[in-house]
Write an enzyme that holds these catalytic residues in place. Structure first.
Site, short mmCIF file in Angstrom:
data_model
loop_
_atom_site.label_atom_id
_atom_site.label_comp_id
_atom_site.label_asym_id
_atom_site.label_seq_id
_atom_site.Cartn_x
_atom_site.Cartn_y
_atom_site.Cartn_z
N ILE A 53 47.44 -27.50 38.23
CA ILE A 53 47.11 -28.62 39.11
C ILE A 53 48.39 -29.06 39.83
O ILE A 53 49.33 -29.52 39.18
CB ILE A 53 46.49 -29.79 38.32
CG1 ILE A 53 45.22 -29.33 37.61
CG2 ILE A 53 46.21 -30.96 39.26
CD1 ILE A 53 44.64 -30.34 36.64
N GLU A 54 48.40 -28.90 41.15
CA GLU A 54 49.57 -29.27 41.96
C GLU A 54 49.38 -30.64 42.58
O GLU A 54 48.30 -31.24 42.49
CB GLU A 54 49.80 -28.21 43.04
CG GLU A 54 50.15 -26.85 42.45
CD GLU A 54 50.39 -25.78 43.50
OE1 GLU A 54 51.00 -24.77 43.15
OE2 GLU A 54 49.94 -25.95 44.67
N CYS A 63 51.35 -27.09 34.65
CA CYS A 63 50.91 -25.74 34.34
C CYS A 63 49.55 -25.76 33.64
O CYS A 63 49.25 -26.65 32.84
CB CYS A 63 51.90 -25.05 33.41
SG CYS A 63 53.56 -24.83 34.07
N GLU A 65 48.62 -23.93 31.23
CA GLU A 65 48.77 -23.82 29.77
C GLU A 65 48.94 -25.20 29.13
O GLU A 65 48.36 -25.50 28.10
CB GLU A 65 49.97 -22.95 29.40
CG GLU A 65 49.91 -21.55 29.94
CD GLU A 65 50.67 -21.41 31.24
OE1 GLU A 65 50.43 -22.18 32.19
OE2 GLU A 65 51.53 -20.52 31.30
N CYS A 97 55.67 -20.27 31.16
CA CYS A 97 57.04 -20.69 31.41
C CYS A 97 57.65 -21.25 30.12
O CYS A 97 56.95 -21.51 29.13
CB CYS A 97 57.09 -21.71 32.55
SG CYS A 97 56.55 -23.38 32.07
N CYS A 100 56.07 -24.53 28.76
CA CYS A 100 54.79 -24.36 28.07
C CYS A 100 54.98 -23.69 26.71
O CYS A 100 54.29 -24.03 25.74
CB CYS A 100 53.83 -23.55 28.93
SG CYS A 100 53.24 -24.46 30.37
ZN ZN Z 1 54.33 -23.61 32.18
#
Ligand code: ZN
Length: 139
Positions: A53-54, A63, A65, A97, A100
């Site tokens: 979700i940006e 992210c 995750e 990443c 996460c």
């Molecule tokens: Zn991440």
């Protein structure tokens, strides 16, 4: 890291990956267009989805995750497996990443299994401990 193709995905993984794939369709990515979804299998064998979700304030993006991991805790559970479905990154399967991984390590420990799946269904697995071997965590 264990590499395997989609033919080796167990039926247990298949439903988890389906949830991640459906979450990917709901990703809110008007800026990056990097459509990504995740799903956590909990210690109670429930599945919790998450989507990337940006936001126009770019630093507020979350992210997929972590959306799924936080949802897992919100429902009173802990993560056991984490599947993500995303385009490849520079030709490689996209794994979580570092942020996460750290969250997964804290909430589920180093044995949480990560299943990275690309848009063609090819996948590879690794544990959080493999991917973040020296991350700090409790117990
Ligand atoms: Zn991440």
């Amino acid at each position: 890291m264990t590499h395997r193709d989609h033919n080796d995905i167990t039926s247990l993984d298949a439903d988890l990956i389906d949830v991640a794939r459906n979450a990917r369709e709901r990703a809110y990515v008007p800026y990056s267009k990097f459509r990504m979804g995740a799903a956590v299998r909990t210690n109670e064998d429930e599945i919790v989805p998450g989507a990337l979700i940006e936001n126009v304030s770019l630093g507020l993006a979350m992210c997929a995750e972590r959306v799924a991991l936080f949802g897992t805790v919100t429902t009173g559970h802990r993560p056991v497996r984490l599947a993500l479905v995303a385009p490849r990154t520079d030709g490689e399967l996209t794994f979580p990443c570092g942020a996460c991984l750290q969250v997964a390590l804290e909430l589920g420990g180093p044995d949480v299994e990560v299943i990275a799946v690309d848009t063609d269904g090819e996948s590879a697995t690794a544990t959080v401990g493999d991917l973040l071997p020296r991350g700090p965590h409790r117990t």
